[in-house]
Design a protein around this motif. Sequence first.
Motif, mmCIF file in Angstrom:
data_model
loop_
_atom_site.group_PDB
_atom_site.id
_atom_site.type_symbol
_atom_site.label_atom_id
_atom_site.label_comp_id
_atom_site.label_asym_id
_atom_site.label_seq_id
_atom_site.Cartn_x
_atom_site.Cartn_y
_atom_site.Cartn_z
ATOM 1 N N SER A 1 -6.409 -8.943 -3.335
ATOM 2 C CA SER A 1 -6.376 -7.910 -4.364
ATOM 3 C C SER A 1 -5.532 -8.365 -5.554
ATOM 4 C CB SER A 1 -5.802 -6.618 -3.777
ATOM 5 O OG SER A 1 -5.629 -5.641 -4.766
ATOM 6 N N PHE B 1 -7.218 1.125 1.140
ATOM 7 C CA PHE B 1 -7.080 0.100 2.167
ATOM 8 C C PHE B 1 -6.010 0.478 3.188
ATOM 9 C CE2 PHE B 1 -5.488 -3.736 4.134
ATOM 10 C CZ PHE B 1 -6.667 -4.317 4.568
ATOM 11 N N TYR C 1 -4.843 -8.744 2.496
ATOM 12 C CA TYR C 1 -5.591 -7.914 1.547
ATOM 13 C C TYR C 1 -4.919 -7.938 0.179
ATOM 14 C CZ TYR C 1 -6.693 -3.824 -1.184
ATOM 15 O OH TYR C 1 -6.995 -2.994 -2.232
#
Length: 141
Positions: free
Chosen positions: A78, A125, A74
């Motif tokens: 990101s 997240f 992630y």
Amino acid sequence: MKLFMGFLLVSGIGWILDLVSYITLTQVFGLPAAYGNFISSMIGVTYVWAVALKRVFNRGGANGFTFLPIYWGYQTLSGLAYSMLISFVIVELISFKVDQVVTLPAAVLAKLLVTPANLLTNFMFMAILTKFMSANADGKV
């Protein structure tokens, strides 16, 4: 709100690690802002994961290592997205001559401007990801 405030504190330290390494990479070593942001972000987020997992979200142990690659994945996506945004913001700051009014380099100012959005998405997240993890066996926070 308590979780977010704890995450904010831990992330603040991670952000300082991120910013110091970003400034070093871009201003001392001349690395382009997008590359410097990606590398420095991974330094900061690894620290945040290691500390916030146990201290903020009451998760950890072997569970933490199992989910770390997901968090890095992630953060890679990101980081790439925020690095592109930083590059765009730098161009805009220079085109509007903001970098001539503010005494910070455009690359540093751009990083500061995108930080709040980055913090919020990282918290969301991590909060979601930790819902799939079991709590610490010792129950310590």
